[in-house]
Design a protein around this motif. Structure first.
Motif, mmCIF file in Angstrom:
data_model
loop_
_atom_site.group_PDB
_atom_site.id
_atom_site.type_symbol
_atom_site.label_atom_id
_atom_site.label_comp_id
_atom_site.label_asym_id
_atom_site.label_seq_id
_atom_site.Cartn_x
_atom_site.Cartn_y
_atom_site.Cartn_z
ATOM 1 N N ALA A 19 0.831 -1.205 0.000
ATOM 2 C CA ALA A 19 0.000 0.000 0.000
ATOM 3 C C ALA A 19 0.868 1.259 0.000
ATOM 4 C CB ALA A 19 -0.930 -0.009 1.210
ATOM 5 N N THR A 20 1.967 1.229 0.749
ATOM 6 C CA THR A 20 2.878 2.376 0.770
ATOM 7 C C THR A 20 3.491 2.599 -0.609
ATOM 8 O OG1 THR A 20 3.383 1.975 3.093
ATOM 9 C CG2 THR A 20 4.929 3.329 1.874
ATOM 10 N N ASN A 21 3.903 1.536 -1.267
ATOM 11 C CA ASN A 21 4.457 1.664 -2.623
ATOM 12 C C ASN A 21 3.421 2.200 -3.593
ATOM 13 O OD1 ASN A 21 6.988 0.788 -1.884
ATOM 14 N ND2 ASN A 21 6.570 -1.354 -2.404
ATOM 15 N N LEU A 22 2.164 1.813 -3.411
ATOM 16 C CA LEU A 22 1.101 2.333 -4.264
ATOM 17 C C LEU A 22 0.929 3.837 -4.063
ATOM 18 C CD1 LEU A 22 -1.129 1.555 -6.304
ATOM 19 C CD2 LEU A 22 -2.650 1.278 -4.352
ATOM 20 N N VAL A 23 0.990 4.286 -2.820
ATOM 21 C CA VAL A 23 0.885 5.723 -2.537
ATOM 22 C C VAL A 23 2.091 6.459 -3.106
ATOM 23 C CG1 VAL A 23 0.921 7.430 -0.670
ATOM 24 C CG2 VAL A 23 -0.600 5.467 -0.530
ATOM 25 N N LEU A 24 3.267 5.872 -2.979
ATOM 26 C CA LEU A 24 4.482 6.525 -3.492
ATOM 27 C C LEU A 24 4.493 6.628 -5.005
ATOM 28 C CD1 LEU A 24 7.233 5.014 -1.177
ATOM 29 C CD2 LEU A 24 6.239 7.302 -1.100
ATOM 30 N N SER A 25 3.750 5.769 -5.682
ATOM 31 C CA SER A 25 3.711 5.822 -7.143
ATOM 32 C C SER A 25 2.765 6.905 -7.656
ATOM 33 C CB SER A 25 3.313 4.461 -7.716
ATOM 34 O OG SER A 25 1.976 4.162 -7.387
ATOM 35 N N SER A 73 -3.204 13.378 1.434
ATOM 36 C CA SER A 73 -4.452 13.055 2.126
ATOM 37 C C SER A 73 -4.409 11.599 2.576
ATOM 38 C CB SER A 73 -5.654 13.282 1.199
ATOM 39 O OG SER A 73 -5.588 12.417 0.088
ATOM 40 N N ALA A 74 -5.250 11.292 3.555
ATOM 41 C CA ALA A 74 -5.360 9.919 4.035
ATOM 42 C C ALA A 74 -6.052 9.070 2.971
ATOM 43 C CB ALA A 74 -6.139 9.886 5.342
ATOM 44 N N ASP A 75 -5.768 7.784 2.997
ATOM 45 C CA ASP A 75 -6.315 6.893 1.981
ATOM 46 C C ASP A 75 -6.506 5.512 2.587
ATOM 47 O OD1 ASP A 75 -7.236 6.044 -0.458
ATOM 48 O OD2 ASP A 75 -5.281 6.002 -1.444
ATOM 49 N N GLN A 76 -7.368 4.748 1.965
ATOM 50 C CA GLN A 76 -7.584 3.359 2.357
ATOM 51 C C GLN A 76 -7.336 2.495 1.128
ATOM 52 O OE1 GLN A 76 -11.555 1.959 3.575
ATOM 53 N NE2 GLN A 76 -10.589 1.521 5.552
ATOM 54 N N VAL A 77 -6.451 1.504 1.267
ATOM 55 C CA VAL A 77 -6.038 0.681 0.143
ATOM 56 C C VAL A 77 -6.406 -0.770 0.434
ATOM 57 C CG1 VAL A 77 -4.074 -0.068 -1.258
ATOM 58 C CG2 VAL A 77 -4.124 2.250 -0.341
ATOM 59 N N VAL A 109 -5.690 -1.598 4.218
ATOM 60 C CA VAL A 109 -4.617 -0.804 4.810
ATOM 61 C C VAL A 109 -5.073 0.649 4.882
ATOM 62 C CG1 VAL A 109 -2.202 -0.139 4.626
ATOM 63 C CG2 VAL A 109 -2.928 -2.376 3.796
ATOM 64 N N ASP A 110 -4.993 1.228 6.070
ATOM 65 C CA ASP A 110 -5.306 2.643 6.259
ATOM 66 C C ASP A 110 -4.003 3.430 6.212
ATOM 67 O OD1 ASP A 110 -8.095 2.375 6.640
ATOM 68 O OD2 ASP A 110 -7.733 1.628 8.660
ATOM 69 N N ILE A 111 -3.907 4.312 5.219
ATOM 70 C CA ILE A 111 -2.730 5.167 5.075
ATOM 71 C C ILE A 111 -3.082 6.534 5.667
ATOM 72 C CG2 ILE A 111 -1.146 6.268 3.450
ATOM 73 C CD1 ILE A 111 -0.784 3.330 3.325
ATOM 74 N N ALA A 112 -2.321 6.938 6.676
ATOM 75 C CA ALA A 112 -2.525 8.260 7.263
ATOM 76 C C ALA A 112 -2.017 9.323 6.289
ATOM 77 C CB ALA A 112 -1.786 8.364 8.592
ATOM 78 N N GLU A 113 -2.438 10.543 6.504
ATOM 79 C CA GLU A 113 -1.985 11.632 5.641
ATOM 80 C C GLU A 113 -0.462 11.751 5.730
ATOM 81 O OE1 GLU A 113 -2.343 16.460 5.433
ATOM 82 O OE2 GLU A 113 -4.068 15.323 6.132
ATOM 83 N N PRO A 114 0.230 11.686 4.589
ATOM 84 C CA PRO A 114 1.703 11.805 4.623
ATOM 85 C C PRO A 114 2.122 13.147 5.227
ATOM 86 C CG PRO A 114 0.977 10.999 2.491
ATOM 87 C CD PRO A 114 -0.255 11.424 3.239
ATOM 88 N N ASP A 115 3.139 13.088 6.099
ATOM 89 C CA ASP A 115 3.631 14.291 6.772
ATOM 90 C C ASP A 115 4.989 14.680 6.220
ATOM 91 O OD1 ASP A 115 1.477 14.408 8.561
ATOM 92 O OD2 ASP A 115 2.458 13.030 9.962
ATOM 93 N N CYS A 116 5.124 15.944 5.898
ATOM 94 C CA CYS A 116 6.425 16.483 5.520
ATOM 95 C C CYS A 116 7.141 16.823 6.823
ATOM 96 C CB CYS A 116 6.262 17.719 4.639
ATOM 97 S SG CYS A 116 7.829 18.451 4.151
ATOM 98 N N VAL A 117 8.192 16.075 7.151
ATOM 99 C CA VAL A 117 8.844 16.253 8.444
ATOM 100 C C VAL A 117 10.109 17.097 8.373
ATOM 101 C CG1 VAL A 117 7.905 14.161 9.456
ATOM 102 C CG2 VAL A 117 10.029 14.042 8.211
#
Length: 161
Positions: A59-65, A73-77, A91-99
């Motif tokens: 799911a993380t790789n899908l978001v990164l693509s 934004s948050a997403d559910q995969v 899989v619940d993806i939280a909103e990506p944070d720029c740290v």
């Protein structure tokens, strides 16, 4: 009538020894069964954990693509690990944070200056959290991933504090 000399002393000793041996054998078999059942449960839990981590990574790789930095934004995969057409994990993806954001080096590695390389290019570090709940076992897994993304100053100002 003749009586055997040692016969009177053997009043059930063989029976008692036989029962003790039978009891020890029963305890040994039952403890082996309990240990094998415990090992089977441990292996099953490890397999569920590994599958959850694999689902979170997919799911993380899908978001990164996707261009996630333009509007995080948050997403559910839904993830199908074994390609059987049935969703195995959600899989619940939280909103990506720029740290973190830092100015990228303006000098190109060669003598040629590329248009993308300028003083307004920023290295941004993003944290992506994926949470997986296994509906069969009830186990929860949280996977945190970090990724570096090169953004322009305008893009950085839009999504990074």
């Amino acid at each position: 009538m003749r009586v055997l000399s040692g016969y009177g002393r053997q009043t059930g000793a063989t029976l008692v020894v036989g029962l003790i041996m039978l009891l020890l054998f029963t305890l040994m078999v039952s403890s082996t069964f309990v240990l094998s059942t415990t090992n089977l449960k441990a292996v099953g839990n490890m397999q569920s954990r590994d599958e959850s981590i694999a689902a979170a990574n997919m799911a993380t790789n899908l978001v990164l693509s996707t261009p996630f930095t333009s509007s995080p934004s948050a997403d559910q995969v839904e993830v199908d690990l074994n390609d059987d057409g049935v969703v195995d994990y959600i899989v619940d993806i939280a909103e990506p944070d720029c740290v973190q954001a830092s100015l990228a080096d303006a000098t190109a590695p060669s003598s040629v200056t590329l248009p993308a390389m300028s003083n307004s290019t920023w290295n941004t570090v993003w944290e992506i959290r994926a949470s997986v709940s296994d509906p069969l076992t009830g186990a929860d897994t949280l996977v945190r991933s970090g990724v570096r993304v090169l953004l322009t100053k305008a893009e950085k100002d839009n999504v990074c504090p």
